[in-house]
Scaffold this active site. Structure first.
Site, mmCIF file in Angstrom:
data_model
loop_
_atom_site.group_PDB
_atom_site.id
_atom_site.type_symbol
_atom_site.label_atom_id
_atom_site.label_comp_id
_atom_site.label_asym_id
_atom_site.label_seq_id
_atom_site.Cartn_x
_atom_site.Cartn_y
_atom_site.Cartn_z
ATOM 1 N N ARG A 269 37.128 26.645 45.406
ATOM 2 C CA ARG A 269 37.470 27.391 46.612
ATOM 3 C C ARG A 269 38.784 26.839 47.128
ATOM 4 N NH1 ARG A 269 32.784 24.989 49.873
ATOM 5 N NH2 ARG A 269 33.487 23.300 48.535
ATOM 6 N N ASN B 113 31.222 35.625 41.724
ATOM 7 C CA ASN B 113 32.113 36.219 42.728
ATOM 8 C C ASN B 113 31.587 37.560 43.225
ATOM 9 O OD1 ASN B 113 33.832 34.108 42.925
ATOM 10 N ND2 ASN B 113 35.513 35.011 41.754
ATOM 11 N N LEU C 151 27.217 34.548 55.134
ATOM 12 C CA LEU C 151 26.697 35.667 55.919
ATOM 13 C C LEU C 151 27.464 35.783 57.233
ATOM 14 C CD1 LEU C 151 22.780 35.752 55.650
ATOM 15 C CD2 LEU C 151 24.449 37.310 54.612
ATOM 16 N N CYS D 176 40.981 36.078 44.641
ATOM 17 C CA CYS D 176 39.865 36.164 43.688
ATOM 18 C C CYS D 176 38.885 37.290 43.970
ATOM 19 C CB CYS D 176 39.119 34.839 43.650
ATOM 20 S SG CYS D 176 40.109 33.532 42.933
HETATM 21 C C1 UDX Z 1 36.273 32.338 45.972
HETATM 22 C C2 UDX Z 1 34.948 31.731 45.487
HETATM 23 O O1 UDX Z 1 34.238 31.196 46.605
HETATM 24 C C3 UDX Z 1 35.211 30.656 44.451
HETATM 25 O O2 UDX Z 1 33.989 30.129 43.978
HETATM 26 C C4 UDX Z 1 36.008 31.279 43.315
HETATM 27 O O3 UDX Z 1 36.316 30.301 42.350
HETATM 28 C C5 UDX Z 1 37.294 31.897 43.835
HETATM 29 O O4 UDX Z 1 36.997 32.846 44.868
HETATM 30 P P1 UDX Z 1 38.168 31.578 47.675
HETATM 31 O O5 UDX Z 1 38.904 32.809 47.304
HETATM 32 O O6 UDX Z 1 38.921 30.300 47.787
HETATM 33 O O7 UDX Z 1 36.994 31.303 46.632
HETATM 34 O O8 UDX Z 1 37.515 31.848 49.100
HETATM 35 P P2 UDX Z 1 36.061 31.907 49.762
HETATM 36 O O9 UDX Z 1 35.837 30.697 50.535
HETATM 37 O O10 UDX Z 1 35.037 32.316 48.792
HETATM 38 O O11 UDX Z 1 36.298 33.102 50.802
HETATM 39 C C6 UDX Z 1 36.675 34.404 50.341
HETATM 40 C C7 UDX Z 1 36.863 35.347 51.484
HETATM 41 O O12 UDX Z 1 35.615 35.698 52.070
HETATM 42 C C8 UDX Z 1 37.724 34.832 52.641
HETATM 43 O O13 UDX Z 1 38.607 35.853 53.052
HETATM 44 C C9 UDX Z 1 36.714 34.510 53.720
HETATM 45 O O14 UDX Z 1 37.266 34.611 55.012
HETATM 46 C C10 UDX Z 1 35.664 35.584 53.477
HETATM 47 N N1 UDX Z 1 34.317 35.230 53.961
HETATM 48 C C11 UDX Z 1 33.659 34.156 53.457
HETATM 49 C C12 UDX Z 1 33.692 36.044 54.911
HETATM 50 O O15 UDX Z 1 34.261 37.038 55.377
HETATM 51 N N2 UDX Z 1 32.428 35.719 55.339
HETATM 52 C C13 UDX Z 1 31.752 34.645 54.857
HETATM 53 O O16 UDX Z 1 30.619 34.427 55.287
HETATM 54 C C14 UDX Z 1 32.397 33.827 53.887
#
Ligand code: UDX
Length: 435
Positions: free
Chosen positions: A151, A212, A254, A264
């Site tokens: 992440r 993902n 959530l 990603c």
């Molecule tokens: C993600 C995966 O978590 C990781 O395992 C993979 O290798 C690459 O993609 P990342 O893109 O760094 O990682 O971000 P992540 O923390 O997963 O958040 C993704 C998006 O979801 C962000 O825009 C975040 O704000 C959003 N999000 C996350 C929500 O809107 N609600 C949530 O509860 C969690």
């Protein structure tokens, strides 16, 4: 071990530095001279907590170097390919140009006995195709597929101490040897009991995209509940807390709000759907199209809320808190915050945006916005404040103090990360998503 890492973007730079930190001798290779120059001087080309320290100490130890010269891979025995697989310009599929080019060039320098390890997120079937190329070009070399799950913001920790390790290897002795070599690469994680799943290529590739897809679905599920909550007066945050207590569901991922972005989740679910359609199994992943649509609808909902707050968007002064796709990152790839800011500017609102780390990258992509160095500067005389990236600098703002700076005390909390009562008590109109 002697390791080469091909591609020094978010994934590769962190991987190279982390592997050297673990004691391996590492060379990072990339075609981008600017990136290589920065990394060689111990500077990270992007914001990633912890990376500068690991880079500096590994370079100082002599175990880590960076070069644009592919021939340097010849000195290594294990080669990680960590180049990007962006979405193609004219569709949903992954653009495989960089992966294919990296393997073709790497194979010119690889030797029998080497293990070539794919880390990029690829359409299922890629590894089997590349394995044939490896076997026919360098007999005795082996391909393994070892997806990453890091992440942004926690990338170094996720690389050094991952939740699990997945090795996709061919059946037989070559595959067993490749798995043993990967166990040596990750010896410190293996020693602490990190689960290791040794499997076939297709399963390894699918683990990554299905993880993902699951995470994106979880976020869109709660955002769909937010839509229903908005129609019924329910509170999606309390709903998430309540269902999250069920251990089978879990509270993480959530958080309803403006939805997911980044380099990603959005492109991976689209590429996964595209690959399923190619396989004649499009129906199995049809739900991911809905997941994507729910996610994008939330951005439109924020624009709507701003319109409701200011009446006419034209000329309205909007303060945007956040530009990165999530906090602790300067990444604006498919960022919901930047997208909403651009939609508002398109509707002729006067948008002043700020972000602790992403100002430079945002200014390059969206020169039509006005940028401010701090929240205090951004909110001056604003008709409405919109929070879309939950940086601690923003969630910790004092509503009374910030209220002195704005033209109207109106806040839209696009991440449901503020205490509505505290803001209302300070005289603000507070609007969250789904609450
Ligand atoms: C993600 C995966 O978590 C990781 O395992 C993979 O290798 C690459 O993609 P990342 O893109 O760094 O990682 O971000 P992540 O923390 O997963 O958040 C993704 C998006 O979801 C962000 O825009 C975040 O704000 C959003 N999000 C996350 C929500 O809107 N609600 C949530 O509860 C969690």
């Amino acid at each position: 071990m002697r390791i080469s890492v091909i591609g020094c973007g978010y994934l590769g730079a962190v991987h190279a530095a982390s592997m050297a930190h673990l004691g391996h001798e590492v060379v990072g290779i990339d075609v981008d001279e600017r990136k290589i120059a920065l990394l060689s001087s111990g500077q990270a080309p992007f914001f990633e907590p912890g990376l500068p320290d690991v880079l500096a100490s590994s370079i100082a130890s002599g175990r880590l170097r960076f070069t644009t010269d592919f021939a340097a891979a010849a000195d290594a025995d294990v080669h990680f390919v960590a180049v990007g697989t962006p979405q193609v310009a004219d569709g949903d599929a992954a653009d495989m140009r960089y992966v294919d080019a990296a393997f073709s060039t790497l194979l010119k320098h690889a030797k029998p006995g080497d293990v070539l390890v794919g880390k990029s997120t690829v359409p299922v079937g890629t590894a089997a195709r590349l394995a044939e190329q490896v076997e026919s070009t360098v007999p005795g070399a082996t391909l393994a597929w070892n997806p990453e799950f890091l992440r942004e913001g926690f990338a170094v920790k996720d690389t050094i101490a991952p939740d699990r390790l997945v090795y996709g290897v061919p059946a037989g002795e070559a595959g067993e040897r490749a798995a043993r070599i990967l166990d040596e690469v990750y010896a410190s994680a293996v020693a602490t009991g990190t689960p290791v799943i040794v499997t076939d290529y297709a399963t390894a590739e699918l683990v990554k995209v299905s993880a993902n897809a699951f995470l994106a679905t979880k976020i869109s599920f709660i955002n769909a509940m937010a839509e229903i909550a908005e129609a019924t007066g329910a509170d999606v945050t309390q709903l998430a807390d309540a269902i999250g207590h069920d251990a089978r569901i879990g509270r993480r991922f959530l958080n309803a709000g403006v939805g997911f972005g980044g380099g990603c989740l959005p492109k991976d679910i689209r590429a996964f759907s595209a690959r399923a359609r190619e396989l004649g199994k499009g129906e199995a992943l049809a739900f991911l199209t809905e997941v994507d649509k729910i996610n994008l609808r939330r951005r439109e909902r924020v624009v709507e809320l701003v319109r409701e707050e200011v009446g006419d968007l034209e000329g309205a002064r909007v303060a945007m808190l956040g530009l990165a796709f999530k906090p602790h990152s300067d990444d604006i790839r498919d960022s919901p915050a930047l997208d909403v800011a651009m939609r508002l500017a398109e509707a002729r609102a006067v948008v002043t945006a700020t972000d602790p780390e992403a100002l430079e990258s945002a200014a390059g992509k969206a020169p039509q916005l006005t940028y401010a160095a701090s929240a205090e500067e951004a909110v001056r005389d604003a008709d409405v404040v919109v929070l879309l990236t939950e940086w601690p600098q923003f969630t910790g703002l004092d509503p009374a103090a910030i209220g002195e700076l704005v033209a109207r005390r109106s806040i839209i909390d696009g991440r449901n990360c503020l205490d509505p009562a505290a803001w209302r008590d300070a005289g603000w109109t507070y609007r969250g998503l789904g609450r």
